[in-house]
Design a protein around this motif. Structure first.
Motif, mmCIF file in Angstrom:
data_model
loop_
_atom_site.group_PDB
_atom_site.id
_atom_site.type_symbol
_atom_site.label_atom_id
_atom_site.label_comp_id
_atom_site.label_asym_id
_atom_site.label_seq_id
_atom_site.Cartn_x
_atom_site.Cartn_y
_atom_site.Cartn_z
ATOM 1 N N UNK A 1 35.404 14.336 -4.594
ATOM 2 C CA UNK A 1 34.177 14.018 -5.319
ATOM 3 C C UNK A 1 34.087 14.805 -6.627
ATOM 4 N N UNK A 2 34.512 16.050 -6.607
ATOM 5 C CA UNK A 2 34.443 16.866 -7.828
ATOM 6 C C UNK A 2 35.288 16.247 -8.937
ATOM 7 N N UNK A 3 36.497 15.813 -8.604
ATOM 8 C CA UNK A 3 37.370 15.217 -9.604
ATOM 9 C C UNK A 3 36.783 13.918 -10.163
ATOM 10 N N UNK A 4 36.223 13.104 -9.296
ATOM 11 C CA UNK A 4 35.630 11.840 -9.730
ATOM 12 C C UNK A 4 34.424 12.095 -10.622
ATOM 13 N N UNK B 1 23.684 20.234 -1.518
ATOM 14 C CA UNK B 1 23.851 18.802 -1.293
ATOM 15 C C UNK B 1 25.220 18.286 -1.696
ATOM 16 N N UNK B 2 26.049 19.117 -2.286
ATOM 17 C CA UNK B 2 27.391 18.688 -2.679
ATOM 18 C C UNK B 2 27.606 18.874 -4.166
ATOM 19 N N UNK C 1 23.547 5.295 10.874
ATOM 20 C CA UNK C 1 23.499 6.121 9.680
ATOM 21 C C UNK C 1 22.816 7.434 10.014
ATOM 22 N N UNK C 2 23.339 8.475 9.461
ATOM 23 C CA UNK C 2 22.667 9.760 9.630
ATOM 24 C C UNK C 2 21.814 10.021 8.392
ATOM 25 N N UNK D 1 24.987 14.070 1.802
ATOM 26 C CA UNK D 1 25.536 15.427 1.837
ATOM 27 C C UNK D 1 26.980 15.413 2.344
ATOM 28 N N UNK D 2 27.248 14.611 3.363
ATOM 29 C CA UNK D 2 28.607 14.513 3.894
ATOM 30 C C UNK D 2 29.567 13.920 2.864
#
Length: 118
Positions: free
Chosen positions: A26-29, A71-72, A12-13, A18-19
């Motif tokens: 993700x925006x649509x969800x 962060x997204x 895990x990073x 963030x990835x």
């Protein structure tokens, strides 16, 4: 296979969130789920007993904001962003705008509880 030990390697990073939150879908969800919460809150918001519509009704001031930052994608459901209309949270917790104690409406909490993931 029965007697063999199976090995798996997971790495895990630190910035895995963030990835994930920068991916395209993700925006649509987030928009879909945040708008479901907003619709649920609008449907259960206190209603006036008259047919007349007022500018400061709580249901007219429930909005969805979807934004990207470092962060997204993030989604917020804002209730009564207008400072002149600030009685939604008072009614949610059990007070009138004048400060009298009433039974709490809990329409925001019920919309969040319906949208939670178990």
């Amino acid at each position: 296979m029965e007697g063999e030990a199976m090995k798996a390697d997971f790495s895990f990073s630190r910035d895995w969130e963030r990835l994930v939150f920068h991916q395209s879908g993700v925006r649509d969800v987030l928009t879909l789920h945040a708008s479901r919460i907003a619709i649920g809150a609008r449907q259960n918001a206190p209603k006036r007993r008259t047919a007349k519509s007022y500018w400061n009704e709580i249901r007219k001031h429930i909005e969805v904001h979807v934004e990207a930052d470092s962060y997204g994608w993030r989604a917020n459901v804002t209730i009564e962003d207008d400072p002149r209309v600030r009685h939604a949270m008072l009614q949610e917790r059990g007070f009138t705008a004048q400060g009298r104690r009433i039974a709490g409406r809990r329409y925001i909490k019920s919309a969040l509880l319906r949208a939670r993931v178990e």
